[in-house]
Scaffold this motif. Structure first.
Motif, mmCIF file in Angstrom:
data_model
loop_
_atom_site.group_PDB
_atom_site.id
_atom_site.type_symbol
_atom_site.label_atom_id
_atom_site.label_comp_id
_atom_site.label_asym_id
_atom_site.label_seq_id
_atom_site.Cartn_x
_atom_site.Cartn_y
_atom_site.Cartn_z
ATOM 1 N N ASP A 266 0.808 -1.216 0.000
ATOM 2 C CA ASP A 266 0.000 0.000 0.000
ATOM 3 C C ASP A 266 0.843 1.270 0.000
ATOM 4 O O ASP A 266 0.311 2.381 0.079
ATOM 5 C CB ASP A 266 -0.960 0.019 1.187
ATOM 6 N N LYS A 267 2.162 1.139 -0.062
ATOM 7 C CA LYS A 267 3.104 2.259 -0.096
ATOM 8 C C LYS A 267 3.034 3.117 1.173
ATOM 9 O O LYS A 267 3.473 4.270 1.168
ATOM 10 C CB LYS A 267 2.868 3.141 -1.322
ATOM 11 N N ARG A 268 2.551 2.546 2.265
ATOM 12 C CA ARG A 268 2.464 3.308 3.511
ATOM 13 C C ARG A 268 3.645 3.045 4.436
ATOM 14 O O ARG A 268 3.875 3.799 5.379
ATOM 15 C CB ARG A 268 1.160 2.976 4.256
ATOM 16 N N THR A 269 4.364 1.985 4.215
ATOM 17 C CA THR A 269 5.585 1.728 4.976
ATOM 18 C C THR A 269 6.730 1.494 3.992
ATOM 19 O O THR A 269 6.525 1.068 2.854
ATOM 20 C CB THR A 269 5.452 0.516 5.911
ATOM 21 N N LEU A 270 7.930 1.800 4.460
ATOM 22 C CA LEU A 270 9.098 1.753 3.597
ATOM 23 C C LEU A 270 10.284 1.207 4.374
ATOM 24 O O LEU A 270 10.521 1.598 5.519
ATOM 25 C CB LEU A 270 9.422 3.159 3.075
ATOM 26 N N LYS A 271 10.998 0.294 3.744
ATOM 27 C CA LYS A 271 12.213 -0.268 4.321
ATOM 28 C C LYS A 271 13.393 0.175 3.458
ATOM 29 O O LYS A 271 13.338 0.096 2.238
ATOM 30 C CB LYS A 271 12.121 -1.799 4.340
ATOM 31 N N MET A 272 14.443 0.660 4.126
ATOM 32 C CA MET A 272 15.667 1.046 3.429
ATOM 33 C C MET A 272 16.821 0.191 3.946
ATOM 34 O O MET A 272 17.481 0.539 4.921
ATOM 35 C CB MET A 272 15.988 2.526 3.651
ATOM 36 N N PRO A 273 17.084 -0.954 3.325
ATOM 37 C CA PRO A 273 18.200 -1.803 3.750
ATOM 38 C C PRO A 273 19.529 -1.369 3.129
ATOM 39 O O PRO A 273 19.554 -0.788 2.039
ATOM 40 C CB PRO A 273 17.784 -3.187 3.250
ATOM 41 N N PHE A 274 20.608 -1.654 3.835
ATOM 42 C CA PHE A 274 21.937 -1.321 3.319
ATOM 43 C C PHE A 274 22.959 -2.296 3.865
ATOM 44 O O PHE A 274 22.783 -2.895 4.931
ATOM 45 C CB PHE A 274 22.328 0.119 3.674
ATOM 46 N N ASN A 275 24.022 -2.490 3.107
ATOM 47 C CA ASN A 275 25.128 -3.322 3.557
ATOM 48 C C ASN A 275 25.915 -2.580 4.627
ATOM 49 O O ASN A 275 26.085 -1.356 4.546
ATOM 50 C CB ASN A 275 26.058 -3.676 2.394
ATOM 51 N N VAL A 276 26.373 -3.316 5.610
ATOM 52 C CA VAL A 276 27.174 -2.726 6.684
ATOM 53 C C VAL A 276 28.612 -3.205 6.498
ATOM 54 O O VAL A 276 28.917 -4.382 6.654
ATOM 55 C CB VAL A 276 26.649 -3.147 8.073
ATOM 56 N N GLN A 277 29.484 -2.301 6.158
ATOM 57 C CA GLN A 277 30.889 -2.630 5.927
ATOM 58 C C GLN A 277 31.766 -1.735 6.796
ATOM 59 O O GLN A 277 31.396 -0.600 7.090
ATOM 60 C CB GLN A 277 31.239 -2.434 4.456
ATOM 61 N N PHE B 217 24.068 -6.601 7.518
ATOM 62 C CA PHE B 217 22.980 -5.806 6.938
ATOM 63 C C PHE B 217 22.297 -5.024 8.047
ATOM 64 O O PHE B 217 22.229 -5.463 9.194
ATOM 65 C CB PHE B 217 21.946 -6.700 6.241
ATOM 66 N N ALA B 218 21.773 -3.854 7.679
ATOM 67 C CA ALA B 218 20.957 -3.062 8.584
ATOM 68 C C ALA B 218 19.884 -2.372 7.754
ATOM 69 O O ALA B 218 19.982 -2.306 6.521
ATOM 70 C CB ALA B 218 21.803 -2.045 9.353
ATOM 71 N N TRP B 219 18.852 -1.873 8.416
ATOM 72 C CA TRP B 219 17.785 -1.216 7.670
ATOM 73 C C TRP B 219 16.989 -0.279 8.556
ATOM 74 O O TRP B 219 16.794 -0.506 9.741
ATOM 75 C CB TRP B 219 16.844 -2.228 7.025
ATOM 76 N N TYR B 220 16.582 0.825 7.927
ATOM 77 C CA TYR B 220 15.616 1.749 8.518
ATOM 78 C C TYR B 220 14.212 1.299 8.136
ATOM 79 O O TYR B 220 13.969 0.851 7.010
ATOM 80 C CB TYR B 220 15.819 3.172 7.975
ATOM 81 N N MET B 221 13.278 1.463 9.066
ATOM 82 C CA MET B 221 11.866 1.281 8.776
ATOM 83 C C MET B 221 11.152 2.625 8.937
ATOM 84 O O MET B 221 11.395 3.350 9.902
ATOM 85 C CB MET B 221 11.248 0.247 9.712
ATOM 86 N N PHE B 222 10.253 2.941 7.989
ATOM 87 C CA PHE B 222 9.531 4.199 8.006
ATOM 88 C C PHE B 222 8.030 3.943 7.849
ATOM 89 O O PHE B 222 7.616 2.936 7.274
ATOM 90 C CB PHE B 222 9.935 5.098 6.824
ATOM 91 N N ARG B 223 7.251 4.901 8.331
ATOM 92 C CA ARG B 223 5.820 4.916 8.026
ATOM 93 C C ARG B 223 5.465 6.291 7.466
ATOM 94 O O ARG B 223 6.028 7.307 7.876
ATOM 95 C CB ARG B 223 4.963 4.605 9.255
ATOM 96 N N LYS B 224 4.549 6.318 6.493
ATOM 97 C CA LYS B 224 4.152 7.557 5.830
ATOM 98 C C LYS B 224 3.247 8.359 6.754
ATOM 99 O O LYS B 224 2.307 7.824 7.337
ATOM 100 C CB LYS B 224 3.422 7.222 4.527
ATOM 101 N N LEU B 225 3.535 9.621 6.906
ATOM 102 C CA LEU B 225 2.703 10.506 7.738
ATOM 103 C C LEU B 225 1.638 11.189 6.894
ATOM 104 O O LEU B 225 1.765 11.321 5.691
ATOM 105 C CB LEU B 225 3.594 11.557 8.397
#
Length: 291
Positions: A252-263, A283-291
């Protein structure tokens, strides 16, 4: 139903382009009835490929452009079907800002038959634009991978670095501003610290792990979205500080995950288990929700 010769021409167009001028045109004695626009590209602001819809009587093209693009004097590049001509011609400036941002072209076949083609320009609605709140920051680690004594798991970063909780109310606001010549979308961002007024400092005691986990730059900058790799690169204007992460939207495009490699993978074997997990993070990632 299209004439049989029309189907043959459409299927053979690529082959004709490859034959070059030194080869006789096998269809030179066959009069073409085709009168279609096959490709339409603006000289600025366009996002993606134009959507072309055709029926036996009508043709319509929908073009998506960055909001705010000046459409009063644009120079479209237009491709037509075999031996057809278009008016106004390809490369001729037109005003696409009037008439609810619609414009009518006339395409005429070699046989003299004409069809009207309506071009409509719509604002590109980016799924990134708007305000997003950080809800969590997690990481995945591997210690002694493949060994019987090893362990791995996924944890909230705050379990190992308590200060990481300060990131969980941060606000990321993004705005699309343009598109590059090779189709990447550009924009601006503001990363603010949220109601608590502070950013996380990724320290484990005296050991600084910001080089691993500070992938979302503070404050303001620009971003570049690459649809081919499904990534976004943040740049805060400081040399060597560009950060690239992936994009994973919910349905539904209301949440977003931004994963990235951790080096790098740099375990302190003399450190505590928590410190080893930070060094062994892959690996690590940010989780977001749309306001």
């Amino acid at each position: 139903m299209l004439p049989r010769t029309t189907v043959i021409w459409a299927g053979s167009l690529l082959g004709l382009s490859l034959l070059g001028g030194c080869t006789q045109d096998p269809f030179k004695d066959i009069e073409s009835h085709e009168r279609a626009i096959t490709a339409f590209t603006l000289d600025k602001g366009q996002i993606g490929v134009a959507e072309i819809t055709r029926t036996p009587e009508t043709g319509k093209i929908v073009v998506y452009a960055v909001r705010g693009t000046d459409l009063s004097n644009v120079v479209p590049t237009i491709q037509t079907s075999y031996k057809a001509t278009v008016s106004p011609g390809s490369g001729q400036p037109v005003n696409l800002s009037a008439n609810n941002r619609t414009y009518t072209y006339t395409v005429t076949s070699e046989s003299g038959e004409a069809r009207q083609w309506t071009v409509e320009v719509k604002d590109y609605e980016s799924d990134l634009d708007g305000r997003w709140q950080v809800t969590n920051l997690q990481f995945q680690y591997f210690i002694g991978e493949g060994e019987s004594w090893g362990w791995n798991g996924t944890k909230n970063l705050s379990a190992n670095i308590p200060d990481a909780t300060k990131e969980n109310d941060n606000i990321l606001e993004m705005t699309t501003t343009g598109v590059t010549a090779d189709g990447k979308v550009t924009g601006t961002f503001t990363h603010s610290p949220g109601p608590d007024g502070v950013f996380a400092n990724f320290m484990f005691g005296a050991v600084d792990y910001n080089y691993k986990f500070r992938k979302l730059p503070r404050n303001q900058g620009t971003w570049l979205r690459d649809f081919a790799t499904n990534t976004i690169t943040f740049n805060n204007g400081q040399a060597g500080q560009a950060r690239t992460v992936a994009l994973e939207f919910s349905a539904d495009k209301r949440t977003l995950k931004m994963p990235f490699n951790v080096q790098p993978y740099d375990i302190d074997w003399n450190g505590s288990g928590s410190k080893q997990e930070l060094g062994g993070a892959k690996f690590a990632w940010y989780m977001f929700r749309k306001l």
